[in-house]
Design a protein around this motif. Structure first.
Motif, PDB file in Angstrom:
ATOM      1  N   TYR A  61       0.813  -1.219   0.000  1.00 37.97           N
ATOM      2  CA  TYR A  61       0.000   0.000   0.000  1.00 37.97           C
ATOM      3  C   TYR A  61       0.851   1.276   0.000  1.00 37.97           C
ATOM      4  O   TYR A  61       0.318   2.376   0.068  1.00 37.97           O
ATOM      5  CB  TYR A  61      -0.924   0.030   1.224  1.00 37.97           C
ATOM      6  N   VAL A  95       2.887   0.629   8.294  1.00 34.74           N
ATOM      7  CA  VAL A  95       2.280   1.327   9.438  1.00 34.74           C
ATOM      8  C   VAL A  95       2.854   0.794  10.756  1.00 34.74           C
ATOM      9  O   VAL A  95       3.592  -0.196  10.777  1.00 34.74           O
ATOM     10  CB  VAL A  95       0.733   1.236   9.395  1.00 34.74           C
ATOM     11  N   GLY A 134      -0.500   5.134  11.615  1.00 33.85           N
ATOM     12  CA  GLY A 134      -1.232   4.184  12.466  1.00 33.85           C
ATOM     13  C   GLY A 134      -2.136   3.292  11.651  1.00 33.85           C
ATOM     14  O   GLY A 134      -1.823   2.934  10.507  1.00 33.85           O
ATOM     15  N   CYS A 135      -3.269   2.921  12.219  1.00 35.93           N
ATOM     16  CA  CYS A 135      -4.211   2.029  11.518  1.00 35.93           C
ATOM     17  C   CYS A 135      -5.542   2.106  12.254  1.00 35.93           C
ATOM     18  O   CYS A 135      -5.579   1.962  13.476  1.00 35.93           O
ATOM     19  CB  CYS A 135      -3.668   0.607  11.544  1.00 35.93           C
ATOM     20  N   SER A 136      -6.632   2.315  11.509  1.00 34.76           N
ATOM     21  CA  SER A 136      -7.936   2.460  12.170  1.00 34.76           C
ATOM     22  C   SER A 136      -8.376   1.166  12.848  1.00 34.76           C
ATOM     23  O   SER A 136      -9.052   1.185  13.867  1.00 34.76           O
ATOM     24  CB  SER A 136      -9.002   2.912  11.171  1.00 34.76           C
ATOM     25  N   LEU A 137      -7.958   0.033  12.278  1.00 34.74           N
ATOM     26  CA  LEU A 137      -8.321  -1.251  12.897  1.00 34.74           C
ATOM     27  C   LEU A 137      -7.630  -1.394  14.248  1.00 34.74           C
ATOM     28  O   LEU A 137      -8.250  -1.770  15.240  1.00 34.74           O
ATOM     29  CB  LEU A 137      -7.836  -2.389  11.999  1.00 34.74           C
ATOM     30  N   ASN A 143      -3.251  -6.621  12.610  1.00 30.98           N
ATOM     31  CA  ASN A 143      -3.482  -5.166  12.647  1.00 30.98           C
ATOM     32  C   ASN A 143      -3.947  -4.753  14.042  1.00 30.98           C
ATOM     33  O   ASN A 143      -5.110  -4.405  14.268  1.00 30.98           O
ATOM     34  CB  ASN A 143      -4.555  -4.763  11.623  1.00 30.98           C
ATOM     35  N   CYS A 171     -11.677  -1.340   8.963  1.00 34.46           N
ATOM     36  CA  CYS A 171     -10.638  -0.550   8.295  1.00 34.46           C
ATOM     37  C   CYS A 171     -11.289   0.603   7.540  1.00 34.46           C
ATOM     38  O   CYS A 171     -12.226   0.378   6.763  1.00 34.46           O
ATOM     39  CB  CYS A 171      -9.875  -1.467   7.342  1.00 34.46           C
ATOM     40  N   VAL A 172     -10.773   1.813   7.735  1.00 37.02           N
ATOM     41  CA  VAL A 172     -11.379   2.997   7.092  1.00 37.02           C
ATOM     42  C   VAL A 172     -11.348   2.911   5.564  1.00 37.02           C
ATOM     43  O   VAL A 172     -12.167   3.527   4.896  1.00 37.02           O
ATOM     44  CB  VAL A 172     -10.683   4.323   7.483  1.00 37.02           C
ATOM     45  N   VAL A 173     -10.402   2.161   5.043  1.00 38.35           N
ATOM     46  CA  VAL A 173     -10.289   2.064   3.581  1.00 38.35           C
ATOM     47  C   VAL A 173     -11.288   1.047   3.036  1.00 38.35           C
ATOM     48  O   VAL A 173     -12.024   1.315   2.078  1.00 38.35           O
ATOM     49  CB  VAL A 173      -8.851   1.639   3.187  1.00 38.35           C
ATOM     50  N   HIS A 174     -11.331  -0.120   3.656  1.00 38.72           N
ATOM     51  CA  HIS A 174     -12.121  -1.223   3.084  1.00 38.72           C
ATOM     52  C   HIS A 174     -13.606  -1.157   3.397  1.00 38.72           C
ATOM     53  O   HIS A 174     -14.398  -1.854   2.775  1.00 38.72           O
ATOM     54  CB  HIS A 174     -11.536  -2.562   3.543  1.00 38.72           C
ATOM     55  N   GLU A 197     -11.055  -7.621   4.190  1.00 37.00           N
ATOM     56  CA  GLU A 197     -11.446  -6.536   5.109  1.00 37.00           C
ATOM     57  C   GLU A 197     -12.651  -5.761   4.564  1.00 37.00           C
ATOM     58  O   GLU A 197     -13.208  -4.909   5.257  1.00 37.00           O
ATOM     59  CB  GLU A 197     -10.282  -5.560   5.317  1.00 37.00           C
ATOM     60  N   PHE A 249      -3.051   6.480   6.484  1.00 35.74           N
ATOM     61  CA  PHE A 249      -1.927   6.145   7.385  1.00 35.74           C
ATOM     62  C   PHE A 249      -0.726   5.658   6.569  1.00 35.74           C
ATOM     63  O   PHE A 249       0.392   6.128   6.764  1.00 35.74           O
ATOM     64  CB  PHE A 249      -2.354   5.073   8.393  1.00 35.74           C
TER      65      PHE A 249
HETATM   66 FE1  SF4 Z   1      -5.154  -0.121   8.711  1.00 34.54          FE
HETATM   67 FE2  SF4 Z   1      -6.858  -0.232   6.699  1.00 34.54          FE
HETATM   68 FE3  SF4 Z   1      -4.757   1.333   6.492  1.00 34.54          FE
HETATM   69 FE4  SF4 Z   1      -4.457  -1.351   6.448  1.00 34.54          FE
HETATM   70  S1  SF4 Z   1      -5.506  -0.103   4.940  1.00 34.54           S
HETATM   71  S2  SF4 Z   1      -3.235   0.132   7.610  1.00 34.54           S
HETATM   72  S3  SF4 Z   1      -6.088  -1.969   7.847  1.00 34.54           S
HETATM   73  S4  SF4 Z   1      -6.430   1.565   7.981  1.00 34.54           S
END
Ligand code: SF4
Ligand code: 13P
Length: 336
Positions: free
Chosen positions: A49, A84, A108-111, A137, A195-198, A223, A290
């Protein structure tokens, strides 16, 4: 090295999470990073990513499992983690004697954020007979409360490593957990993280896209929410999705995951077309805010100054390492 500059950098690091130093635009960052790698015996591990330039300068690009496996095996003195925080932290847990750097501490990561250790501990205590399977995660604090870690590549093997009648808590991703419950016929108790993306892919827009591209296959990361997974032609981790596009005969794909992966898909199959699945907002693509905090400049600076560094309390590290080791053993047995 100019120590005055270093002090200024440290102060700025406290404020922003990264070294906020202006980089001369005339510097060839690719050459500079290669030089620093050799000088410092450093390796750059990057997640799919990351932006294309970062992937191109990395020594290894992979999904969460591949990155953890690579981090465990490397003999480099410094690991620069272009991903991340939880990924870099996992690398440090596996490699206490190595210096692990992350270009931006605020990646960071929303999860991971959706599952604070104190709340999760209280939740877990309500179900003392349950085993705890946790998606990678998450923070080291959550890992330390888990029996075994999994990633999207090995989750099925990890869940199936328990006896059929063993009650299980699955955290923190409710979508991956629900997907596993469905395909494995399980009834795991799910933590309500996402997850904010998925979670923002638009079923309506994807359906319209499929009408306009009838030959295109929809490929999705687990996700994603259930309505997207229900209409997907293939579901897999980022590595799984990439491999699928390399072996599958189709010429066109709608890709329901973060857009960074398209770089490797296009490199591996330049004759094929990859369309990012549209999210439910005005943006045409889906970037993880992130993951995208990392830049080539921040990588160059963190290698030059060896900051920001991932540090972890030894007792916590040992507790978090146990369930990661168990995951790595299950993965090795499964040939992953
Ligand atoms: Fe976290 Fe989603 Fe970003 Fe992966 S894509 S780091 S699960 S927020
Ligand atoms: P994988 O790397 O396991 O495919 O997971 C994707 C992801 O969201 C990482 O943050």
């Amino acid at each position: 090295m100019n120590t005055e500059v270093l002090d200024i950098a440290r102060r700025d690091l406290n404020l922003n999470g990264y070294l906020d130093i202006e980089v001369d635009p005339a510097i060839d960052l690719f050459a500079g990073i290669e030089r620093l790698k050799k000088e410092k015996n450093a390796i750059i591990l990057a997640h799919y990513y990351q932006e294309p330039d970062i992937q191109d300068v990395a020594d290894y690009i992979g999904d969460s499992l591949g990155l953890a496996q690579k981090a465990e095996k490397t003999d480099a003195s410094i690991i620069v983690f272009a991903g991340v925080h939880f990924m870099a932290e996992t690398a440090k847990i596996l490699n206490p004697s190595k210096k692990v750097l992350i270009p931006d501490l605020k990646a960071g990561c929303s999860l991971s954020d959706s599952c604070p250790p104190l709340l999760f501990k209280a939740f877990k205590e309500k179900y003392p007979d349950h085993a705890v399977v946790t998606y990678i995660n998450c923070s080291a604090g959550i890992k330390a409360l888990s029996d075994v870690i999994c990633t999207s590549s090995n989750a099925k093997y990890v869940v199936e490593s328990f006896p059929k009648d063993q009650p299980i808590i699955f955290a923190p991703d409710r979508n991956l957990g629900a997907y596993l419950n469905k395909v494995l016929g399980k009834n795991m108790l799910l933590w309500n993280g996402s997850c904010v993306v998925h979670e923002i892919f638009s079923l309506e827009k994807i359906t319209k896209l499929k009408v306009r591209h009838p030959q295109a296959k929809l490929i999705a990361h687990p996700e994603c929410e259930e309505p997207i997974l229900r209409i997907a032609d293939f579901i897999g981790s980022t590595t799984g999705l990439l491999k699928f596009t390399q072996t599958d005969p189709s010429k066109e794909y709608i890709v329901a995951t973060e857009t960074g992966i398209l770089h490797q898909m296009m490199k591996a199959s330049p004759q094929k077309t990859f369309i990012p699945a549209p999210p439910d907002n005005s943006c045409a693509c889906n970037d993880c805010p992130f993951m995208k905090r990392n830049t080539l400049e921040k990588i160059y600076l963190c290698m030059a100054y060896e900051e920001p560094e991932i540090l972890i309390d030894e007792e916590l590290r040992l507790a978090a390492k146990k369930p990661i080791d168990r995951m790595l053993e299950i993965s090795a047995r499964a040939g992953l």
